[in-house]
Design an enzyme around this catalytic site. Structure first.
Site, short mmCIF file in Angstrom:
data_model
loop_
_atom_site.label_atom_id
_atom_site.label_comp_id
_atom_site.label_asym_id
_atom_site.label_seq_id
_atom_site.Cartn_x
_atom_site.Cartn_y
_atom_site.Cartn_z
N GLU A 63 0.74 -1.97 14.17
CA GLU A 63 0.24 -1.07 13.25
C GLU A 63 -1.36 -0.99 13.89
O GLU A 63 -2.14 -2.02 14.42
CB GLU A 63 -0.24 -1.32 11.93
CG GLU A 63 1.01 -1.36 11.04
CD GLU A 63 0.96 -1.53 9.49
OE1 GLU A 63 -0.22 -1.47 8.99
OE2 GLU A 63 1.88 -1.94 9.10
N GLU A 98 3.25 -8.37 6.86
CA GLU A 98 2.08 -9.18 6.44
C GLU A 98 2.16 -9.93 5.30
O GLU A 98 1.37 -9.88 4.49
CB GLU A 98 0.88 -7.83 6.17
CG GLU A 98 0.53 -6.98 7.43
CD GLU A 98 -0.65 -5.96 7.13
OE1 GLU A 98 -1.07 -5.98 5.95
OE2 GLU A 98 -1.21 -5.43 8.13
N ASP A 101 0.74 -1.34 -0.13
CA ASP A 101 -0.05 -0.05 0.01
C ASP A 101 1.07 1.23 -0.01
O ASP A 101 0.72 2.02 0.85
CB ASP A 101 -1.07 -0.12 1.05
CG ASP A 101 -1.73 1.04 1.21
OD1 ASP A 101 -2.30 1.55 0.32
OD2 ASP A 101 -2.12 1.70 2.47
C1 GCB Z 1 -1.34 -2.36 6.72
C2 GCB Z 1 -0.27 -2.24 5.94
C3 GCB Z 1 0.39 -0.91 5.58
C4 GCB Z 1 -1.05 -0.41 5.03
C5 GCB Z 1 -2.13 -0.28 6.24
C6 GCB Z 1 -3.40 0.55 5.65
O1 GCB Z 1 -1.70 -3.50 7.32
O2 GCB Z 1 1.09 -2.86 6.65
O3 GCB Z 1 1.37 -0.98 4.48
O4 GCB Z 1 -0.81 1.08 4.43
O5 GCB Z 1 -2.37 -1.56 6.56
O6 GCB Z 1 -3.36 1.70 5.84
O7 GCB Z 1 -4.17 -0.22 4.84
#
Ligand code: GCB
Length: 652
Positions: free
Chosen positions: A540, A451, A207
């Site tokens: 996260e 992930e 992402d």
């Molecule tokens: C996650 C990812 C990250 C994304 C985030 C999101 O789990 O690790 O790279 O940007 O979610 O905002 O969806």
């Protein structure tokens, strides 16, 4: 009991380090100037051309590297360091996939071209993704993977005749395949009623925008032809004595002497040694402490290394100074210990990302980010989702910001990306990463991936091998990867030292229902802990927020919703951090660019700062929380207080 465990880890680490070293071929010391070393940065404007030909191979067919780029066609001015995507007005370049060509002339000091005792090295800090390098039309290097540096010894080329300059050409291909890191796929769209002939798109499973180009400094530096190739330092603490284990690799001669000298911040010599391997003892050592954990965090000694070698031309010397922080890291069933004290990560996940420059290194941006981190009271970040610039790591050492250093192993979700080819490359990337970052006291843990589809069958073998390899490379640090898989299905987590979990309750599901967060989060923690009895980091969590959107009662995308969601997480984090949760890292420090999609209104908006680094309401909420968490660090409460006077509006 806990202290005993911690001690064992550290001693084992020091003993095993030597075995790890054998796996690494050659050093990758940061190019520092010294009495024997010069450096010449090649940042600025380069000539540039994207190969828009159908097969993207015209540059090779016509051998664009053989003559100056201006002779084979039109070119653009391109700043380095910078991504090439956002600096132009041509939409085709923004989303370009394939080979681009960079070129510039470098003027060389006379001594570099005439003194055969000088070694001239070309170093490329980061070229994303695959790079081929020529000097004066001669192939000198090839490297796979952005985010990590690579070098070529070009002495012979520049010392072969009366040269005052050399032409450097770098071809870079940003195409991602199932075997690259990060992985991606090229999708050919063959329905000619919808797409022109040969039409393809690059798909990724991560992402953030796949920015490309020369993202970090390109430079030339010199060493003598007999030189210090690598230095490895690990540290330990015995009572109040700091132990600095060092190992030095020399290239160019077998007849040499090595002297090492450790200086404190006042420049006083505190220990001396000789030889390629040894241990320095520092009585009453100043330890390297994280930011807000001590009144003098981030204490750095300087290890001065002097090589003297006898060569046919006489005696030569090489000098290199390495900053050294003395600290220990250990993990128990429920704690993360730094210098034997429980450490709680309260910080952020970041990206290398900004307007116009994309992933290009930028000093003002870097300093601003560190000022914001310290304003926030953040004591840690994860280099989501790839290794950051070396200068970033140096500032972490200097300011005491603790780092979980992550590889570009993001988006490993296809079965093909678990193949042996992929695994082999991933092992090599970990080697390059450990080789580059092993001496940073701020780096306390390696993260091999983010992930992955760790519930797929091959994931067990893949992560077992990858984590074992990383531990063999560096037995002094714990290893993890970041999971979002179900605790019962995850095949990689059995091999990690610390469980890092991402979750987006009330965001990607149960939208708008913040009332379910506490139950779901508590269940998440309890399930993982019951299964593994390992410390857990909430690596996260967050919510998308468009700055300036206000809704009360809170609605998704408003600043109130982001704050409300974080507050719900904090309730559970406050319970579980008394047990086995050892950290919380918000997603994300700042808004950042992504691929275009209906879910991403010009990028990901989960930043607590905007992409221009202005605070959203959630930044103030987190600031209050982080300073309070810092204040609770019992071991150095009074020290933190004195540190905070004038910095924080919060009372202690
Ligand atoms: C996650 C990812 C990250 C994304 C985030 C999101 O789990 O690790 O790279 O940007 O979610 O905002 O969806």
């Amino acid at each position: 009991m806990l202290r005993g465990l911690a001690g064992t880890w550290a001693v084992l680490g020091a003993l095993l380090w030597g075995c790890g070293l054998a796996l690494l071929q050659g050093g990758m010391l940061y190019p520092r100037e010294s009495r024997s070393r010069e450096r010449k940065e090649l940042d600025g404007l380069w000539r540039f051309r994207a190969d828009f030909s159908q097969n993207r191979r015209q540059g090779f067919e016509q051998q664009w590297y053989r003559t100056p780029l201006r002779e084979s066609g039109p070119s653009l001015d391109m700043p380095v360091p910078s991504s090439f995507n956002d600096v132009g007005q041509d939409g085709r370049l923004r989303s370009f996939v394939g080979w681009v060509w960079y070129e510039r002339e470098a003027t060389l000091p006379q001594r570099w071209t005439e003194d055969l005792g000088t070694r001239v090295v070309l170093r490329i800090g980061s070229a994303h993704y695959y790079a081929i390098v020529w000097v004066n039309g001669v192939h000198v290097a090839e490297h796979e993977g952005g985010h990590l540096p690579f070098e070529a010894d070009i002495s012979k080329l520049v010392q072969s005749g009366p040269l005052s300059s050399c032409r450097i050409t770098i071809a870079i291909n940003n195409t991602l395949s199932p075997n690259t890191l990060p992985p991606g796929t090229i999708l050919y769209k063959t329905d000619t009623s919808k797409y022109p002939k040969g039409y393809f798109v690059q798909n990724t499973n991560f992402d953030f925008f796949n920015y490309a180009g020369l993202h970090r400094t390109v430079l030339l530096y010199t060493t003598p032809t007999t030189y210090l190739d690598d230095i490895t330092v690990t540290t330990d603490v015995d009572q109040d004595t700091g132990l600095v284990n060092y190992q030095i690799v020399v290239q160019g001669s077998e007849h040499f002497q090595l002297e090492v000298c450790l200086l404190d911040e006042e420049g006083m010599v505190v220990a001396k040694g000789t030889g390629g391997r040894g241990q320095l003892q520092v009585p009453s050592a100043h330890l390297w402490w994280p930011y807000l954990m001590h009144e003098h965090p981030a204490y750095l000694y300087s290890l001065e290394v002097k090589l003297t070698a006898q060569t046919a031309a006489g005696f030569v010397s090489d000098f290199y100074t390495l900053p050294v922080g003395i600290r220990t890291v250990a993990v128990t069933q429920s704690q993360f210990l730094i210098n034997g004290k429980p450490f709680y990560f309260h910080g952020v996940n970041k990206h290398e990302d900004a307007d116009i420059r994309g992933k290009g290194f930028d000093w003002p941006l870097l300093v601003k980010d560190f000022n914001l981190l310290r304003w926030l009271g953040a004591n840690a970040f994860r280099t989501s989702h790839y290794p950051y610039a070396e200068e970033v790591m140096q500032l972490c050492d200097r300011y005491g910001i603790v780092v979980i250093d992550e590889s570009p192993g993001v988006g490993i979700v296809l079965a093909q990306s678990y193949s042996n080819v992929s695994l082999q490359h991933h092992l090599e990337v970990m080697e390059e990463m450990v080789r580059r970052d092993k001496n940073h006291p701020s780096v306390v843990m390696w993260s091999v991936a983010n992930e992955p589809a760790s519930f797929l069958k091959p994931a067990g073998y893949y992560f077992k091998t990858l984590i074992a390899h990383t531990k063999a490379l560096d037995p002094s640090r714990p290893v993890t990867f970041v999971t979002n898989s179900n605790y019962e299905a995850d095949l990689g987590v059995p091999y990690v030292d610390v469980i890092c979990v991402n979750s987006y309750y009330s965001w990607y599901h149960d939208y708008g229902h913040m009332e379910v967060i506490q139950l779901q989060l508590a269940t998440q923690f309890e399930s993982w802990y019951k299964t593994y009895q390992k410390p857990i980091i909430q690596s996260e969590y967050g919510a998308e927020t468009i700055t300036g959107f206000h809704e009360d009662p809170p609605l998704m995308f408003s600043e109130e919703y982001q704050k409300g969601l974080l507050e719900q997480y904090h309730v559970v984090l406050d319970q579980k951090r008394k047990e086995y949760v050892v950290g919380e890292l918000i997603w994300n420090f700042a808004d950042f660019m992504t691929d275009q999609s209906p879910q991403r209104p010009i990028g990901n908006r989960k930043g607590i700062f905007t992409r221009q680094r202005q605070p959203k309401s959630a930044a103030f909420l987190l600031r209050e929380r982080y300073w309070k968490l810092a204040n609770e660090t019992k071991c150095h409460r009074s020290a933190v207080k004195s540190q905070c006077v004038g910095n924080s509006p919060f009372t202690f």
